[in-house]
Design a protein around this motif. Structure first.
Motif, mmCIF file in Angstrom:
data_model
loop_
_atom_site.group_PDB
_atom_site.id
_atom_site.type_symbol
_atom_site.label_atom_id
_atom_site.label_comp_id
_atom_site.label_asym_id
_atom_site.label_seq_id
_atom_site.Cartn_x
_atom_site.Cartn_y
_atom_site.Cartn_z
ATOM 1 N N VAL A 91 0.831 -1.201 0.000
ATOM 2 C CA VAL A 91 0.000 0.000 0.000
ATOM 3 C C VAL A 91 0.873 1.262 0.000
ATOM 4 O O VAL A 91 2.014 1.249 0.472
ATOM 5 N N ALA A 92 0.335 2.341 -0.541
ATOM 6 C CA ALA A 92 1.066 3.604 -0.649
ATOM 7 C C ALA A 92 1.598 4.068 0.707
ATOM 8 O O ALA A 92 0.940 3.905 1.736
ATOM 9 N N THR A 93 2.766 4.657 0.700
ATOM 10 C CA THR A 93 3.411 5.082 1.942
ATOM 11 C C THR A 93 2.605 6.149 2.674
ATOM 12 O O THR A 93 2.715 6.276 3.897
ATOM 13 N N GLU A 94 1.794 6.927 1.953
ATOM 14 C CA GLU A 94 0.959 7.927 2.616
ATOM 15 C C GLU A 94 -0.120 7.292 3.482
ATOM 16 O O GLU A 94 -0.673 7.950 4.373
ATOM 17 N N LEU A 95 -0.434 6.037 3.221
ATOM 18 C CA LEU A 95 -1.554 5.381 3.882
ATOM 19 C C LEU A 95 -1.133 4.355 4.926
ATOM 20 O O LEU A 95 -1.954 3.893 5.714
ATOM 21 N N SER A 96 0.139 3.967 4.928
ATOM 22 C CA SER A 96 0.604 2.929 5.851
ATOM 23 C C SER A 96 2.122 2.935 5.911
ATOM 24 O O SER A 96 2.790 3.368 4.957
ATOM 25 N N GLY A 97 2.650 2.390 7.008
ATOM 26 C CA GLY A 97 4.096 2.234 7.134
ATOM 27 C C GLY A 97 4.591 0.873 6.671
ATOM 28 O O GLY A 97 5.753 0.510 6.923
ATOM 29 N N ASP A 118 6.338 0.331 -3.689
ATOM 30 C CA ASP A 118 5.233 1.188 -3.244
ATOM 31 C C ASP A 118 4.303 1.335 -4.438
ATOM 32 O O ASP A 118 4.629 2.035 -5.398
ATOM 33 N N THR A 119 3.159 0.688 -4.388
ATOM 34 C CA THR A 119 2.258 0.673 -5.540
ATOM 35 C C THR A 119 1.555 2.005 -5.774
ATOM 36 O O THR A 119 0.867 2.166 -6.779
ATOM 37 N N ARG A 120 1.685 2.940 -4.832
ATOM 38 C CA ARG A 120 0.977 4.220 -4.899
ATOM 39 C C ARG A 120 -0.538 4.006 -4.924
ATOM 40 O O ARG A 120 -1.291 4.827 -5.447
ATOM 41 N N SER A 121 -0.970 2.887 -4.353
ATOM 42 C CA SER A 121 -2.377 2.515 -4.423
ATOM 43 C C SER A 121 -2.736 1.692 -3.195
ATOM 44 O O SER A 121 -1.998 1.665 -2.200
ATOM 45 N N VAL A 194 -8.693 7.635 -5.302
ATOM 46 C CA VAL A 194 -7.320 7.380 -4.873
ATOM 47 C C VAL A 194 -6.438 7.626 -6.077
ATOM 48 O O VAL A 194 -6.543 6.933 -7.091
ATOM 49 N N ALA A 195 -5.595 8.639 -5.986
ATOM 50 C CA ALA A 195 -4.724 9.017 -7.094
ATOM 51 C C ALA A 195 -3.300 9.144 -6.585
ATOM 52 O O ALA A 195 -3.017 9.981 -5.726
ATOM 53 N N ASN A 196 -2.431 8.284 -7.088
ATOM 54 C CA ASN A 196 -1.009 8.309 -6.731
ATOM 55 C C ASN A 196 -0.801 8.326 -5.217
ATOM 56 O O ASN A 196 -0.016 9.103 -4.686
ATOM 57 N N GLY A 197 -1.532 7.462 -4.534
ATOM 58 C CA GLY A 197 -1.329 7.281 -3.111
ATOM 59 C C GLY A 197 -2.098 8.222 -2.207
ATOM 60 O O GLY A 197 -2.003 8.115 -0.986
ATOM 61 N N VAL A 198 -2.873 9.130 -2.774
ATOM 62 C CA VAL A 198 -3.602 10.116 -1.978
ATOM 63 C C VAL A 198 -5.104 9.916 -2.168
ATOM 64 O O VAL A 198 -5.585 9.787 -3.289
#
Length: 287
Positions: A91-97, A118-121, A194-198
């Motif tokens: 999962v995208a780094t913005e959403l999880s460690g 990091d799939t950005r998704s 959800v676009a590029n991890g955001v």
């Protein structure tokens, strides 16, 4: 002949049991908190049990990433089978460690090549990358080719989803309490992208039916009718709504690949029950 490699996804991915077996896709565990109890998604907590437990008012939910020991256990089990190359999709780094934990664990395993992407998704976006790499593997593609494909698709898989309520998104910090209260008072149904991890709101519509219709319109604005796509329809305890979206996408587009999947406890803990969404990529995006 290329050396066989393993494909690993994290617990936010949306795969049916049949796809998991067909493509031999492995899992990193993610955890779900319900009140004071902690469970491992899809290990000691099924989707049905999760939704039953959160049905009571005021139940707090949360999620947490795997620890290094759990990552190491997954990696070691694969290596014990004789596989020394692992492609790990998270999962995208913005959403999880999870990316940090999976990468740090990989660095402690000399003699094994582990590529953490990091799939950005999340959810179906991770799953679509996994099945693309699995098909490449099945056709004789190399580990290096699969890594390149995963990197190419990372951040390129749009996800739209209609949430039934803003309450769970408020608890997860995705919307403010004021926004959640305002949406509840007006019976607004958010359409999320959800676009590029955001994760961000794409629109808000007053009823569930109109929200699903608006989601379809957003997809139509981006993908011409008849396009060849790979798609996943996902839901959180809303199979009937998911089937409606699945029927529509398969009628409008040439679905080279499509499946419906319950998104599971990790996504359900953050977005709540009643979510229906669609993620996809166009076939030319993988070339």
């Amino acid at each position: 002949m290329s050396e066989r490699f393993a494909i690993v996804v994290d617990g936010t991915a949306c795969l049916t049991p049949e796809l998991q077996r067909e493509f031999d896709i492995r899992w990193l565990p993610l955890h779900v908190d319900i009140g004071s109890e902690t469970f491992t998604a899809n290990v000691d907590l099924s989707a049905d049990e999760f939704y039953r437990r959160i049905a009571a008012p005021g139940v707090l939910t949360g999620t947490s990433q795997p620890n290094m020991g759990e990552c190491r256990d997954v990696y070691d089990a694969i290596v014990a089978e004789g596989t020394k190359q692992l492609l790990v999709l998270v999962v995208a780094t913005e959403l999880s460690g999870t990316f940090s934990v999976a990468s740090t664990t990989a660095q402690a395993m000399p003699g094994v090549t582990i590529e953490v992407i990091d799939t950005r998704s999340l959810a179906g976006g991770i799953s679509l990358i996994a099945t693309a790499c699995a098909r490449l593997r099945r056709s004789g593609g190399s580990f290096e080719q699969a890594v390149t494909l995963a990197q190419k698709l990372a951040g390129k898989i749009p996800i739209y989803a209609v949430a039934d309520t803003l309450e769970y998104l408020k608890r997860s910090g995705r919307v403010s309490g004021a926004q959640a209260l305002f949406g509840s008072m007006l019976k607004m149904k958010p359409i999320l992208e959800v676009a590029n991890g955001v994760v961000h709101p794409a629109d808000r519509v007053r009823t569930r039916e109109k929200a699903v219709q608006r989601m379809k319109e957003l997809v139509e604005e981006r993908v011409p009718e008849g396009a060849r796509i790979h798609a996943c329809t996902l839901h959180t305890n809303a199979p009937d709504r998911a089937r409606d979206v699945a029927d529509w996408v398969q009628e409008r587009y040439h679905c080279v690949e499509h499946w419906i999947a319950e998104a599971g406890p990790v996504i359900g803990a953050r977005a709540g029950p009643g979510v229906v969404g669609l993620c996809w990529y166009r076939e030319e995006d993988a070339r």
